[in-house]
Design a protein around this motif. Structure first.
Motif, PDB file in Angstrom:
ATOM      1  N   UNK A 448      20.851  91.857   3.267  1.00  0.00           N
ATOM      2  CA  UNK A 448      21.595  93.636   4.696  1.00  0.00           C
ATOM      3  C   UNK A 448      20.305  93.901   5.822  1.00  0.00           C
ATOM      4  N   UNK A 449      19.783  93.726   6.883  1.00  0.00           N
ATOM      5  CA  UNK A 449      19.627  93.955   7.591  1.00  0.00           C
ATOM      6  C   UNK A 449      19.084  95.661   7.613  1.00  0.00           C
ATOM      7  N   UNK A 450      17.327  95.802   7.642  1.00  0.00           N
ATOM      8  CA  UNK A 450      16.973  97.480   7.407  1.00  0.00           C
ATOM      9  C   UNK A 450      16.928  97.853   9.131  1.00  0.00           C
ATOM     10  N   UNK A 451      17.811  97.729   9.668  1.00  0.00           N
ATOM     11  CA  UNK A 451      17.897  98.398  10.866  1.00  0.00           C
ATOM     12  C   UNK A 451      18.600 100.091  11.228  1.00  0.00           C
ATOM     13  N   UNK A 452      18.661 100.934  12.176  1.00  0.00           N
ATOM     14  CA  UNK A 452      19.473 101.504  12.161  1.00  0.00           C
ATOM     15  C   UNK A 452      21.223 101.698  12.825  1.00  0.00           C
ATOM     16  N   UNK A 453      20.862 100.222  13.351  1.00  0.00           N
ATOM     17  CA  UNK A 453      21.891  99.953  14.538  1.00  0.00           C
ATOM     18  C   UNK A 453      22.754  99.376  13.687  1.00  0.00           C
ATOM     19  N   UNK A 454      24.411  99.484  13.300  1.00  0.00           N
ATOM     20  CA  UNK A 454      24.736  98.787  13.163  1.00  0.00           C
ATOM     21  C   UNK A 454      25.512  97.331  13.036  1.00  0.00           C
ATOM     22  N   UNK A 455      24.661  95.853  12.545  1.00  0.00           N
ATOM     23  CA  UNK A 455      25.151  94.842  12.492  1.00  0.00           C
ATOM     24  C   UNK A 455      26.474  95.276  12.481  1.00  0.00           C
ATOM     25  N   UNK A 456      27.693  94.307  13.464  1.00  0.00           N
ATOM     26  CA  UNK A 456      28.649  93.725  13.701  1.00  0.00           C
ATOM     27  C   UNK A 456      29.114  92.394  13.678  1.00  0.00           C
ATOM     28  N   UNK A 457      30.169  92.336  13.532  1.00  0.00           N
ATOM     29  CA  UNK A 457      31.378  90.859  13.805  1.00  0.00           C
ATOM     30  C   UNK A 457      32.318  91.620  14.137  1.00  0.00           C
ATOM     31  N   UNK A 458      32.262  90.493  15.482  1.00  0.00           N
ATOM     32  CA  UNK A 458      33.582  90.900  16.631  1.00  0.00           C
ATOM     33  C   UNK A 458      34.461  89.482  16.786  1.00  0.00           C
ATOM     34  N   UNK A 459      35.952  90.000  16.280  1.00  0.00           N
ATOM     35  CA  UNK A 459      37.249  89.045  16.842  1.00  0.00           C
ATOM     36  C   UNK A 459      37.835  89.659  17.529  1.00  0.00           C
ATOM     37  N   UNK A 460      37.868  88.318  18.668  1.00  0.00           N
ATOM     38  CA  UNK A 460      39.057  88.553  19.699  1.00  0.00           C
ATOM     39  C   UNK A 460      40.029  87.685  20.098  1.00  0.00           C
ATOM     40  N   UNK A 461      40.942  88.175  20.452  1.00  0.00           N
ATOM     41  CA  UNK A 461      41.648  87.031  20.915  1.00  0.00           C
ATOM     42  C   UNK A 461      42.756  88.324  22.174  1.00  0.00           C
ATOM     43  N   UNK A 462      43.214  87.067  23.508  1.00  0.00           N
ATOM     44  CA  UNK A 462      43.321  87.971  25.089  1.00  0.00           C
ATOM     45  C   UNK A 462      44.371  87.035  25.633  1.00  0.00           C
ATOM     46  N   UNK A 463      44.518  87.972  26.152  1.00  0.00           N
ATOM     47  CA  UNK A 463      45.376  86.671  27.671  1.00  0.00           C
ATOM     48  C   UNK A 463      45.730  87.921  28.469  1.00  0.00           C
ATOM     49  N   UNK A 464      45.370  86.778  29.767  1.00  0.00           N
ATOM     50  CA  UNK A 464      45.176  87.573  31.072  1.00  0.00           C
ATOM     51  C   UNK A 464      46.315  86.793  31.866  1.00  0.00           C
ATOM     52  N   UNK A 465      46.830  87.364  32.782  1.00  0.00           N
ATOM     53  CA  UNK A 465      47.625  87.004  34.286  1.00  0.00           C
ATOM     54  C   UNK A 465      47.421  87.442  35.358  1.00  0.00           C
ATOM     55  N   UNK A 486      20.683  94.487  16.157  1.00  0.00           N
ATOM     56  CA  UNK A 486      20.211  95.175  16.554  1.00  0.00           C
ATOM     57  C   UNK A 486      18.789  95.806  16.286  1.00  0.00           C
ATOM     58  N   UNK A 487      17.980  94.585  16.179  1.00  0.00           N
ATOM     59  CA  UNK A 487      16.779  95.062  15.308  1.00  0.00           C
ATOM     60  C   UNK A 487      15.575  96.506  15.648  1.00  0.00           C
ATOM     61  N   UNK A 488      15.917  96.363  16.397  1.00  0.00           N
ATOM     62  CA  UNK A 488      15.533  98.353  16.897  1.00  0.00           C
ATOM     63  C   UNK A 488      15.739  98.611  18.005  1.00  0.00           C
ATOM     64  N   UNK A 489      15.650  99.990  18.546  1.00  0.00           N
ATOM     65  CA  UNK A 489      16.355 100.199  19.520  1.00  0.00           C
ATOM     66  C   UNK A 489      16.081  99.692  21.021  1.00  0.00           C
ATOM     67  N   UNK A 490      14.748  98.359  21.209  1.00  0.00           N
ATOM     68  CA  UNK A 490      15.051  98.255  23.101  1.00  0.00           C
ATOM     69  C   UNK A 490      15.612  96.829  23.083  1.00  0.00           C
ATOM     70  N   UNK A 491      15.546  96.207  21.083  1.00  0.00           N
ATOM     71  CA  UNK A 491      16.182  94.783  21.306  1.00  0.00           C
ATOM     72  C   UNK A 491      17.759  94.371  21.223  1.00  0.00           C
ATOM     73  N   UNK A 492      18.428  93.503  21.785  1.00  0.00           N
ATOM     74  CA  UNK A 492      19.407  93.890  21.182  1.00  0.00           C
ATOM     75  C   UNK A 492      20.050  92.013  20.801  1.00  0.00           C
TER      76      UNK A 492
END
Length: 794
Positions: A448-465, A486-492
């Motif tokens: 578990x990362x000790x960072x004030x920002x929540x680590x996220x997993x993102x799943x996406x599915x889409x269609x564009x015309x 984001x391990x710290x405020x300035x780095x993502x």
């Protein structure tokens, strides 16, 4: 005979007349509403006589603060807000004139409002706080034509310096030992000038160190400094001690005992700890009906029987606030009733609205120069699977037209071809579904990362015309699996290990088919194909520190496609791909390339509202293996409202290639003027005008190039001048300058940028500098380009 005055000369006369009138009106009206017997506080100056001061400290900035009120805002010696106030002055308390006077104008700052005596005293005290125990401050006021200027003169000598720092502490108490252990990090350094602000900061620093060692009730006010200046030779001995009346609670460290988590708390609830479940040492109240404990506890860094630390408390608050399922988080501590050196922690979590449906109409403004009305309907579930997972389903639709003026060139802009220049329209429909988990979802066990920002997993599915009217339709399917942390405020970091995209060209028109037939390179880039790969992005930004004078931003993106699939084909003995016989997936070619680009920005903040913003973009894409060209959607383009604003989007490049030499439909250039390499540089000076109106002056330069020449079926170079040549690329840079007007109301910025061409790369060498031939207006060759956009360009 009636004399004929050219348009250029007429413009010059009007400009000079306008400036003359503004200067005259500003000078004559600045004291219009100043009462008799008073004067306008026009300006001030602070002089510091410090010939005997060896500290080299800048005192003028510190002494500027006490001057209150400040004179009226000034731009280039003019006071526009004061001029507006005087020009629209009315004693009525309603109406248009009153609104302009009070909202856009500014009343005169009067000399009678400036208490020089009090300001002198404050300046003396500030000098005392800086160690100048022998100082003097005087002020002189000069009044001429109802305008007052004040000059403050301060005299200082050598400041007192710190000779030594001592800690008068009782080593038998643990808190004194803890304070002494921090002395190596002290901000008070022997030999440095005495400074009260540094001593205040030292108390805060020690308090912060003690908070990390369990001293929950300690505060900076429990520390006191004594300064002895009797050592002579302008030296001071600093003594630090804990106040004798400091409460006993502040002098002992605390550990955590019971930790209660109220996972569904609302203000006014009657709290009870009887209905709880115990999970890994935590008391979860009341149950898991809202968010499951195993997911929630990833954001709790308070541990039973551990030493209290402020960092654990703040880390817990920030991580829980980052969960979409909650809108308020509060952590409180109380003395444990069974022990005098333990705390019970209470975490109160107030749920956010779980589901929401939103529809909005908007103005679409894209980097490619397209703008128009759009509509978005979105559904959001902030707690989809009782783990604070956020589900977004967004439906979008837009109708767009490319705006931004004409392509700057030497052709006759009154010809039939020019009538097509702004006729490129399109409409777009899309659906995008994104499911975001507030944790890293991985087949491997990760800490578990000790960072004030929540680590996220993102799943996406889409269609564009996409329908480019009169040219083609394009269907695009996408699926992604990504991580963001984001391990710290300035780095993502944003890593997309799975990036799937299928692009399908459909319903092309004869005009577009003809363009593709003439350009094999473009035709291959538009082929139906799969993009299967990964994207890696790292972003560093100091813009989170809004008070910094210097701010930096750098984003590096690595985009890979086709490598894994191609390796599997090779592993199983498939024949090597060829241009006419590529490897396919489900009957369609897949792209193979590496694309990397970097966006670097530097911001210099001048004063409270002015700023110099710079940007440099460099990118390159390499097709190889199963691809001979980059997919069209991955190629680089330049120009438009967020790029080189003197040129329409995708109207220049690659290199010195001139699309218009062989084409009559200017709109087709939009599809053909792309490249494998991109270089772009921008500099912009941003400044306030009045109220929410802002101004800008800018210079843009850049172009795109091909890595290698491509050839037609007859063996001719497809895009002459399009290949990147190191010894020649500076001559092929498109350069533009201009000015802008922005309506900045904090949450919304409407931008109008007027681009002026300076260097046009597709003209013959020796004729590319067109600034001398600039024509004011929006029609004709070498004229201005109007860019209308939302938000700042960078």
């Amino acid at each position: 005979m009636i004399p004929v005055i050219s348009r250029r000369h007429l413009l010059s006369y009007r400009t000079l007349l306008f400036l003359f009138v503004v200067i005259i009106l500003s000078g004559c009206s600045s004291t219009k509403t100043v009462p008799e017997g008073d004067a306008l506080f026009a300006g001030y100056d602070i002089k510091v006589k410090n010939e005997e001061d060896s500290s080299n400290r800048e005192l003028g900035t510190d002494l500027d603060g006490p001057v209150r009120p400040k004179p009226n805002a000034s731009i280039l010696g003019l006071k526009p807000k004061l001029w507006i106030y005087n020009a629209f002055y009315t004693e009525k308390e309603k109406g248009l004139k009153h609104w302009i006077q009070t909202k856009l104008g500014e009343p005169p700052v009067l000399l009678s409002e400036v208490d020089t005596s009090s300001i002198n005293d404050i300046m003396r005290n500030q000098l005392l706080n800086k160690g100048y125990f022998n100082n003097s401050v005087e002020s002189t006021t000069t009044i001429e034509k109802k305008k007052a200027n004040i000059e403050w003169t301060t005299s200082v000598s050598e400041p007192y310096r710190i000779r030594k720092v001592e800690y008068t502490l009782n080593d038998s108490l643990p808190v004194h030992q803890a304070i002494r252990a921090t002395s190596s990090e002290s901000l008070l350094i022997p030999g440095e000038p005495y400074d009260l602000s540094t001593m205040t900061a030292e108390r805060v620093r020690i308090d912060g160190e003690l908070k990390e060692k369990g001293y929950y009730y300690f505060s900076p006010e429990n520390l006191i400094f004594s300064v002895d200046t009797t050592a002579g030779n302008r030296q001071a001995d600093v003594l630090l001690r804990v106040k004798r009346d400091a409460p006993s609670q502040a002098l002992q460290p605390y550990t955590l005992d019971d930790i209660y988590i109220f996972a569904n708390y609302f203000l006014g609830d009657s709290l009870s700890t009887s209905d709880t479940i115990d999970v890994r040492g935590y008391h979860y109240v009341p149950n898991e009906d809202y968010v499951k404990a195993k997911h929630l506890l990833r954001g709790v860094f308070l541990r039973q029987d551990s030493l209290y630390t402020r960092s654990d408390q703040l880390l817990t608050v920030n991580r829980l606030m980052g969960l979409p399922a909650y809108k308020f988080v509060n952590v409180q501590f109380e003395d444990d009733t069974a022990s005098n050196n333990q705390l019970d922690a209470f975490i109160y979590l107030t749920p956010a609205m779980k589901k929401s449906l939103r529809a909005e109409a908007r103005m679409v403004s894209k980097t490619n120069g397209f703008a128009g009305p759009g509509i978005t309907a979105s559904f959001r579930n902030r707690n989809t699977f009782r783990g604070s997972e956020q589900l977004n389903v967004e439906l979008t639709g837009s109708f767009e037209n490319q705006i931004g003026g004409n392509r700057t060139s030497g052709e006759d802009t009154n010809s039939e071809t020019d009538t097509n220049n702004n006729g490129l329209t399109s409409y777009e429909l899309g659906v995008q579904t994104t499911l975001t988990f507030p944790r890293i979802m991985s087949p491997f066990h990760l800490p578990n990362l000790r960072t004030e920002f929540v680590p996220k997993t993102r799943i996406g599915l889409g269609f564009n015309f996409l329908n480019r009217v009169q040219y083609f339709q394009m269907n695009s399917f996408n699926a992604t699996y990504a991580y963001n942390w984001r391990p710290k405020k300035t780095l993502t970091f944003d890593v997309t290990p799975i990036n799937l995209q299928y692009v399908q060209l459909a319903n092309t028109t004869p005009e577009f088919d003809a363009l593709l037939a003439d350009r094999p390179y473009l035709q291959r880039s538009f082929e139906n194909q799969f993009i299967i790969g990964s994207i890696y992005q790292a972003t560093f930004s100091t813009q989170v520190y809004e008070d910094h004078t210097h701010q930096f931003y750098n984003s590096t993106t690595l985009d890979l496609s086709g490598n894994v699939v191609n390796a599997l084909y090779s592993l199983f003995g498939s024949e090597a791909p060829q241009e006419d016989y590529p490897r396919t997936l489900l009957g369609q070619r897949y792209s193979q390339y590496t694309r990397i680009d970097n966006d670097f920005r530097y911001y210099l903040n001048i004063g409270e509202e002015s700023q110099i913003a710079t940007r440099f973009i460099a990118g390159v894409g390499f097709p190889y293996g199963n691809s001979s060209v980059m997919p069209y959607v991955k190629q680089f383009a330049i120009g438009g409202p967020n790029s080189i604003r003197a040129f329409r989007a995708r109207s220049i490049g690659p290199g010195s290639y001139d699309f218009y030499a062989n084409q009559t439909d200017n709109n087709l250039s939009y599809f053909d003027q792309t490249g494998d390499i991109k270089l772009e540089a921008n500099i912009e000076y941003r400044f306030p005008i009045v109220g929410f109106f802002k101004g800008a002056l800018f210079v843009d330069a850049g172009n795109v190039w091909l890595i290698k020449d491509t050839y037609t079926e007859t063996g001719e170079v497809e895009k002459p001048g399009g290949k990147f040549e190191f010894n020649n690329f500076t001559k092929e840079l498109a350069v533009g300058t201009g000015f802008g007007l922005r309506v900045d109301v904090e949450f919304f910025v409407l931008r109008f940028d007027f681009g002026i061409p300076v260097q046009v790369p597709y003209l013959p060498e020796g004729q590319r500098n067109v600034l001398n031939d600039f024509k004011f207006g929006f029609s004709g060759e070498n004229s201005m380009t109007l860019n209308i956009a939302i938000g700042y360009p960078f």
